[in-house]
Design an enzyme around this catalytic site. Structure first.
Site, mmCIF file in Angstrom:
data_model
loop_
_atom_site.group_PDB
_atom_site.id
_atom_site.type_symbol
_atom_site.label_atom_id
_atom_site.label_comp_id
_atom_site.label_asym_id
_atom_site.label_seq_id
_atom_site.Cartn_x
_atom_site.Cartn_y
_atom_site.Cartn_z
ATOM 1 N N LYS A 13 0.865 -1.173 0.000
ATOM 2 C CA LYS A 13 0.000 0.000 0.000
ATOM 3 C C LYS A 13 0.901 1.222 0.000
ATOM 4 C CE LYS A 13 -3.976 2.169 2.243
ATOM 5 N NZ LYS A 13 -3.570 3.521 1.926
ATOM 6 N N PHE B 35 -2.076 -1.000 -10.317
ATOM 7 C CA PHE B 35 -2.636 -2.171 -9.639
ATOM 8 C C PHE B 35 -3.949 -2.674 -10.245
ATOM 9 C CE2 PHE B 35 -3.579 1.555 -6.925
ATOM 10 C CZ PHE B 35 -4.957 1.571 -7.029
HETATM 11 P P1 AMP Z 1 -7.282 4.754 2.183
HETATM 12 O O1 AMP Z 1 -7.134 6.069 1.444
HETATM 13 O O2 AMP Z 1 -6.513 4.683 3.452
HETATM 14 O O3 AMP Z 1 -8.729 4.327 2.289
HETATM 15 O O4 AMP Z 1 -6.607 3.632 1.281
HETATM 16 C C1 AMP Z 1 -6.996 3.422 -0.042
HETATM 17 C C2 AMP Z 1 -6.026 4.110 -0.968
HETATM 18 O O5 AMP Z 1 -4.746 3.494 -0.943
HETATM 19 C C3 AMP Z 1 -6.418 4.004 -2.419
HETATM 20 O O6 AMP Z 1 -7.387 4.970 -2.755
HETATM 21 C C4 AMP Z 1 -5.117 4.237 -3.144
HETATM 22 O O7 AMP Z 1 -4.949 5.619 -3.367
HETATM 23 C C5 AMP Z 1 -4.059 3.801 -2.139
HETATM 24 N N1 AMP Z 1 -3.260 2.638 -2.556
HETATM 25 C C6 AMP Z 1 -1.932 2.514 -2.372
HETATM 26 N N2 AMP Z 1 -1.474 1.347 -2.816
HETATM 27 C C7 AMP Z 1 -2.535 0.672 -3.333
HETATM 28 C C8 AMP Z 1 -2.708 -0.607 -3.932
HETATM 29 N N3 AMP Z 1 -1.696 -1.452 -4.117
HETATM 30 N N4 AMP Z 1 -3.963 -0.958 -4.311
HETATM 31 C C9 AMP Z 1 -5.015 -0.123 -4.118
HETATM 32 N N5 AMP Z 1 -4.905 1.084 -3.564
HETATM 33 C C10 AMP Z 1 -3.689 1.493 -3.155
#
Ligand code: AMP
Length: 583
Positions: free
Chosen positions: A272, A363
């Site tokens: 992530k 991804f």
């Molecule tokens: P959050 O913003 O904490 O809800 O986490 C989701 C966000 O993580 C997504 O909207 C992406 O911008 C980010 N992200 C980073 N790495 C990945 C990944 N490998 N797959 C999907 N989302 C990712």
């Protein structure tokens, strides 16, 4: 079509808070609209004047609107500001003052929705010297021919603040009721605020068809037009490369075990990355890049356009990715804040792209060779990605991943992700489709720390003493399922003084000042536009705030320019965080 007919509907919507009632009002109205007017009506109902494909914004400050109201009503600016302070809404103030004037002048001419749209759209393209005056007179012209109620909604449309809580689900259902209601025998029982549906399963099929068309277009205009033609037309609505669609969102898992529970075994685990979401559209030589809020940021990331042109071996694709900034000199990855400044930049773009270039970690694939791939299982989409990406470190690569059923393997991978400066892992369900806009658990995040909350500033206060020139306290709100913003606390720490590195009181003051809608003493009400990521120690139940919860020791972590109202923490998230904490 007369604008007054639409205004009557706005007024009815303003008079209710019940979702089914909204749906009824809108659907009855949509039934009466002929094909030629349908696009304009759907746009204006949503408080928009441009199609989703059009990035234009009206961009009118309240001050300009006040001047236009003054010309149209013959009432002095000071008086208008006074009324505005009382009403808290410039639309209501326009109503009050135009009403005063109308009592002494002749009846107004009929405004049409075409005329309203035409004038408002012109506002967006006026530029250069004298444009402010021309804008004022264009608005004044509209307001002069408007009834008081029309003036209210013209003002609100201009300010992009309709104050009628019509969410996307409501519009979707209204379209179903309007165009398939008879066939499905949908009966709205007003007295009991309930709806009777003969065959739920069939009904859900139609809701699914409308939602499906919306998922691939992100625009109710083509959806309504197709629905008016029938189910078949609706099912034929296709995604177009170049028009952004909503991104799929993640749920959270407490630990690896729960991630497996959600995603099944085996599942895919990816790093992530702490960067920004990029939805990348490639159509031959044309590349467009959108943020997760679907803003077009192609101009701001020229290097990404190059990477996609040179390293994606396919002409027509839409990719989902996370772009991470890195410091070219030091050769290390940078926190999100460093590249977030690139989003709004209009000048010095090349310099910034050299100083803080991004690496794109792809991804997912949403469209391949012009065909929607959202219904394919994730593992097939991943195969496509492997085929089409010619990976180049520090430019464009596949997100690092493993596919496994083994908790120990995930644990090692998790550690490696954190050690290399990433936020954690994303677990993904191998047989799941891509659900635009959905937070459905097809991807689940694993992060070690207590989650910060993204919250909207809805009110604020001027500071004291040597900080009196700054707005230093921010009232924060989450959102409930009816789109209401509910307060959860006030933050006034975590920010820097003016000349220190990082987000400062001065920065936020500059952002907030143009958004002020009401001022009394030190207190300010502001338009809900600014989202902050907030860290906190604990959640408490509290009668002080409208959400029923209060944050203990909230502190500002960062400005989230990439987030809007639809992205902030929901009341449900707050409730569940509170529940978690009690355990
Ligand atoms: P959050 O913003 O904490 O809800 O986490 C989701 C966000 O993580 C997504 O909207 C992406 O911008 C980010 N992200 C980073 N790495 C990945 C990944 N490998 N797959 C999907 N989302 C990712």
């Amino acid at each position: 079509m007369k604008y007054s007919e639409l205004v009557e509907v706005y007024e009815q919507l303003d008079g209710t808070t019940k979702r089914l009632h909204y749906t009824h009002i809108i659907s009855e109205f949509l039934k009466t609209i002929n094909e030629g007017d349908l696009s304009s009506v759907v746009l204006l109902l949503e408080g928009r004047i441009f199609s989703r494909q059009d990035d234009s914004e009206i961009g009118i400050a309240s001050k300009i609107l006040v001047k236009a109201i003054s010309i149209a009503s013959g009432i002095q600016k000071e008086k208008i500001n006074e009324d505005w302070k009382g009403s808290g809404d410039l639309g209501t103030t326009a109503y009050n003052l135009i009403k005063k004037k109308k009592q002494v002048t002749l009846a107004s001419q009929d405004l049409t929705i075409e005329k309203v749209l035409k004038n408002l759209r012109e506002l967006a393209i006026m530029e250069g010297s004298g444009s402010v005056d021309r804008k004022i007179s264009l608005i004044a012209e509209l307001l002069t021919s408007a009834t008081p109620a029309e003036a209210k909604y013209i003002a609100r449309t201009i300010l992009d603040d309709m104050r009628i809580g019509v969410g996307e689900g409501t519009i979707r259902d209204s379209i179903v009721w309007a165009f398939f209601g008879e066939k499905l025998k949908v009966q709205y029982v007003k007295e009991e605020h309930k709806v009777e549906i003969e065959d739920r399963e069939l009904y859900n099929k139609y809701v699914g068809a409308v939602q499906g068309a919306y998922d691939v277009t992100n625009d109710f205009v083509p959806v309504a037009k197709a629905a008016k033609k029938g189910l078949e037309a609706l099912q034929k609505v296709e995604m177009e490369i170049g028009n952004p669609i909503k991104v799929m969102l993640a749920l959270k898992a407490k630990n690896i075990e729960e991630a497996f529970e959600r995603c099944g075994k085996p599942a895919e685990f990816e790093y992530k990355y702490d960067g920004m979401r990029m939805q990348i559209h490639k159509d031959g030589g044309k590349v467009k890049i959108f943020t997760r809020r679907l803003e077009n940021i192609t101009q701001q990331f020229p290097e990404v356009v190059e990477y996609v042109k040179s390293h994606i071996r396919e002409d027509k694709v839409i990719l989902d990715s996370e772009a991470v900034g890195y410091d070219k000199k030091a050769g290390r990855y940078l926190p999100f804040q460093n590249i977030s400044q690139r989003i709004k930049r209009k000048h010095g773009i090349e310099d910034l792209s050299k100083k803080f270039p991004v690496e794109v970690n792809v991804f997912d694939v949403i469209n391949y060779r012009g065909k929607t791939t959202t219904k394919l299982p994730f593992k097939d989409r991943k195969e496509i990605l492997k085929k089409i990406i010619d990976e180049k470190e520090k430019k464009i690569v596949l997100a690092k991943s493993i596919t496994t059923s083994d908790e120990q393997a995930v644990s090692d991978f998790y550690r490696a992700a954190l050690d290399s400066g990433n936020e954690g892992l994303m677990a993904k369900k191998l047989d799941a489709p891509y659900k635009p806009g959905g937070r459905v658990g097809y991807m689940v995040k694993l992060k070690p720390t207590k989650e910060n909350l993204d919250l909207m500033i809805v009110a604020a206060e001027w500071g004291d003493g040597k900080r009196s020139e700054w707005i230093t306290s921010y009232t924060l709100a989450c959102i409930d399922e009816n789109n209401n913003l509910l307060e959860v606390g006030k933050a006034s720490t975590g920010l820097k003084e003016k000349n220190e590195e990082g987000l400062s009181f001065d920065d936020l003051t500059k952002l907030l000042k143009p958004l002020v809608t009401k001022e009394s003493g030190k207190g300010l009400l502001v338009k809900p536009k600014i989202v902050l990521e907030i860290g906190y120690e604990e959640l408490q139940k509290s009668p002080t705030y409208t959400s029923g919860y209060a944050l203990r020791f909230p502190r500002v972590i960062k400005l989230r320019e990439d987030l809007g109202k639809n992205d902030i923490a929901t009341l449900e998230m707050i409730e569940s965080a509170y529940g978690e904490q009690k355990k």
